[in-house]
Scaffold this motif. Structure first.
Motif, PDB file in Angstrom:
ATOM      1  N   GLY A 169       9.323  -7.519   7.424  1.00  0.00           N
ATOM      2  CA  GLY A 169       8.934  -7.541   8.746  1.00  0.00           C
ATOM      3  C   GLY A 169       7.539  -7.303   8.991  1.00  0.00           C
ATOM      4  N   ILE A 170       6.805  -6.976   9.888  1.00  0.00           N
ATOM      5  CA  ILE A 170       5.577  -6.539  10.278  1.00  0.00           C
ATOM      6  C   ILE A 170       5.121  -5.352   9.412  1.00  0.00           C
ATOM      7  CG2 ILE A 170       5.417  -7.914  12.308  1.00  0.00           C
ATOM      8  CD1 ILE A 170       5.732  -5.293  13.773  1.00  0.00           C
ATOM      9  N   SER A 171       5.900  -4.685   9.212  1.00  0.00           N
ATOM     10  CA  SER A 171       5.488  -3.213   8.486  1.00  0.00           C
ATOM     11  C   SER A 171       5.368  -3.385   7.065  1.00  0.00           C
ATOM     12  CB  SER A 171       6.791  -2.333   8.562  1.00  0.00           C
ATOM     13  OG  SER A 171       7.928  -2.862   7.809  1.00  0.00           O
ATOM     14  N   ALA A 172       5.525  -4.748   6.459  1.00  0.00           N
ATOM     15  CA  ALA A 172       5.231  -5.299   5.205  1.00  0.00           C
ATOM     16  C   ALA A 172       3.734  -5.280   5.163  1.00  0.00           C
ATOM     17  CB  ALA A 172       5.925  -6.213   4.481  1.00  0.00           C
ATOM     18  N   ASP A 173       2.932  -5.800   6.226  1.00  0.00           N
ATOM     19  CA  ASP A 173       1.772  -5.888   6.237  1.00  0.00           C
ATOM     20  C   ASP A 173       0.911  -4.399   6.096  1.00  0.00           C
ATOM     21  OD1 ASP A 173       1.500  -8.598   6.511  1.00  0.00           O
ATOM     22  OD2 ASP A 173       1.380  -8.586   8.898  1.00  0.00           O
ATOM     23  N   ILE A 174       1.670  -3.678   6.737  1.00  0.00           N
ATOM     24  CA  ILE A 174       0.994  -2.275   6.643  1.00  0.00           C
ATOM     25  C   ILE A 174       0.942  -1.586   5.253  1.00  0.00           C
ATOM     26  CG2 ILE A 174       1.097   0.146   7.473  1.00  0.00           C
ATOM     27  CD1 ILE A 174       0.190  -2.002   9.532  1.00  0.00           C
ATOM     28  N   TRP A 175       2.064  -1.818   4.453  1.00  0.00           N
ATOM     29  CA  TRP A 175       1.972  -1.479   3.012  1.00  0.00           C
ATOM     30  C   TRP A 175       0.929  -2.039   2.308  1.00  0.00           C
ATOM     31  CZ3 TRP A 175       5.515   1.775   0.246  1.00  0.00           C
ATOM     32  CH2 TRP A 175       5.347   1.794  -1.038  1.00  0.00           C
ATOM     33  N   THR A 176       0.842  -3.295   2.336  1.00  0.00           N
ATOM     34  CA  THR A 176      -0.018  -4.292   1.692  1.00  0.00           C
ATOM     35  C   THR A 176      -1.526  -3.937   1.908  1.00  0.00           C
ATOM     36  OG1 THR A 176       1.547  -6.141   1.476  1.00  0.00           O
ATOM     37  CG2 THR A 176      -0.834  -6.717   0.944  1.00  0.00           C
ATOM     38  N   LEU A 177      -1.571  -3.584   3.421  1.00  0.00           N
ATOM     39  CA  LEU A 177      -3.175  -3.309   3.662  1.00  0.00           C
ATOM     40  C   LEU A 177      -3.481  -1.874   3.000  1.00  0.00           C
ATOM     41  CD1 LEU A 177      -5.576  -3.523   5.137  1.00  0.00           C
ATOM     42  CD2 LEU A 177      -4.531  -2.683   7.249  1.00  0.00           C
ATOM     43  N   ALA A 178      -2.618  -0.912   2.911  1.00  0.00           N
ATOM     44  CA  ALA A 178      -2.996   0.212   2.100  1.00  0.00           C
ATOM     45  C   ALA A 178      -3.173  -0.066   0.877  1.00  0.00           C
ATOM     46  CB  ALA A 178      -1.648   1.220   2.269  1.00  0.00           C
ATOM     47  N   CYS A 179      -2.655  -0.837   0.133  1.00  0.00           N
ATOM     48  CA  CYS A 179      -3.146  -1.355  -1.285  1.00  0.00           C
ATOM     49  C   CYS A 179      -4.363  -1.979  -1.347  1.00  0.00           C
ATOM     50  CB  CYS A 179      -1.824  -2.045  -1.693  1.00  0.00           C
ATOM     51  SG  CYS A 179      -0.124  -1.219  -1.901  1.00  0.00           S
ATOM     52  N   VAL A 180      -4.616  -2.684  -0.507  1.00  0.00           N
ATOM     53  CA  VAL A 180      -5.810  -3.166  -0.200  1.00  0.00           C
ATOM     54  C   VAL A 180      -7.209  -2.325  -0.116  1.00  0.00           C
ATOM     55  CG1 VAL A 180      -7.327  -5.079   1.026  1.00  0.00           C
ATOM     56  CG2 VAL A 180      -4.878  -5.547   0.597  1.00  0.00           C
ATOM     57  N   LEU A 181      -6.815  -1.358   0.852  1.00  0.00           N
ATOM     58  CA  LEU A 181      -7.944  -0.393   0.901  1.00  0.00           C
ATOM     59  C   LEU A 181      -8.130   0.467  -0.054  1.00  0.00           C
ATOM     60  CD1 LEU A 181      -6.916   0.588   4.811  1.00  0.00           C
ATOM     61  CD2 LEU A 181      -8.668  -1.012   4.197  1.00  0.00           C
ATOM     62  N   TYR A 182      -6.814   0.627  -0.977  1.00  0.00           N
ATOM     63  CA  TYR A 182      -7.000   1.831  -1.911  1.00  0.00           C
ATOM     64  C   TYR A 182      -8.174   1.114  -2.920  1.00  0.00           C
ATOM     65  CZ  TYR A 182      -6.067   4.550  -5.760  1.00  0.00           C
ATOM     66  OH  TYR A 182      -6.222   5.412  -6.979  1.00  0.00           O
TER      67      TYR A 182
END
Length: 301
Positions: A169-182
């Protein structure tokens, strides 16, 4: 940890005024100034992307599903201005820094191809924020890039539920964004699915799972059994089937020596809130905007 594998057009080749390049991406920006961006710049990007996701998640009830450096866009004017802070340009250049009227960033449509070309010299950092720099999300439905999966195509940025073949769901975006930011903060991938696959005889998915466990801890049983692949890698009690050694590490440990010591605690805490194994426990897109990590980011950048 290893450098991310994407290859972008070199800075000396890319032309922000090329009519085919209506917007530049953060990936292009990394090609110019290096994979590791200044932390304050990563914060601007994070702020605008989180605002975009909050609107998408809450107003439309949809996930972006394809977050990466390539779909975070910046106008050509802003791109030139940002690069001017890091590139040395001939001091004798007759071109000048864009005036504030040229730095309005409210466009929602492609920038006209007949816009004047401006090559900007290096400018004092105080000129960086005459007006807000806006980073925009390119949504999958308007992206020309072929998509092979309804969620993130970036292999190492997939959330646990993608590996388990569980509902996303939408929480998958949050995980991916954390990886992008890292990656933007450190210039390295948080998770490299191909790490030690040959040495340990692991598949990329198994290596990925082990690295998630090292960073985020053991999978709760309900998460481990949430997808059709759960029984493949986990016992009934939720413990992993793989007989290999792994070494728990904290985000603080990983960030040590990669960013300024004064920034480690807040950076680790914010990323940790986005990297929860249970999707329902991850921060909502609006939550990190009030995190102390953003305390030094104002509306002018």
């Amino acid at each position: 940890m290893s450098p991310r594998p994407e290859v972008y057009i070199p800075g000396h080749v890319w032309d922000s005024q090329n009519p085919s390049e209506r917007y530049a991406s953060v990936g292009d920006l990394c090609a110019h100034i290096g994979d590791k961006l200044p932390l304050h710049l990563a914060k601007w990007i994070a702020r605008d992307v989180l605002r975009g996701l909050a609107n998408l998640h809450e107003s439309r009830g949809k996930a972006h599903g394809d977050l990466s450096q390539d779909c975070i866009l910046v106008s050509p004017q802003d791109m030139k201005m940002l690069i001017s802070q890091f590139y040395n340009v001939d001091a004798q250049s007759q071109h000048t820094m864009p005036q504030s009227s040229e730095m309005s960033h409210t466009e929602t449509h492609p920038i006209p191809s007949n816009m004047d070309t401006v090559v900007v010299p290096v400018a004092p950092s105080s000129t960086l924020a005459l007006k807000p720099i806006v980073f925009r999300l390119c949504y999958p439905e308007i992206s020309d890039r072929p998509r092979h999966h309804p969620f993130c195509d970036s292999f190492g940025m997939r959330p646990p539920e993608a590996l388990l073949d569980a509902p996303q769901g939408i929480s998958a975006d949050i995980w991916t964004l954390a990886c992008v930011l890292y990656e933007l903060i450190t210039g390295e991938s948080l998770i490299d699915p191909f790490f030690q696959t040959l040495e340990l005889g692991l598949t990329p998915e198994e290596s990925h799972l082990i690295q998630i466990i090292e960073i985020c801890g053991e999978f709760p049983r309900d998460v481990a059994k949430s997808g059709t692949n759960g029984c493949k890698w986990f016992h009934d009690d939720g413990t992993i089937r793989l007989e290999t050694t792994y070494y728990p590490v904290t985000l603080k440990d990983i960030l040590h020596s990669r960013i300024e010591p004064s920034e480690i605690t807040h950076t680790a805490d914010m990323l940790r809130s986005m990297l929860r194994l249970r999707p329902q426990e991850r921060a909502k897109a609006v939550d990190p905007l009030n995190h102390p990590w953003f305390h030094d980011v104002d509306e002018r950048g």
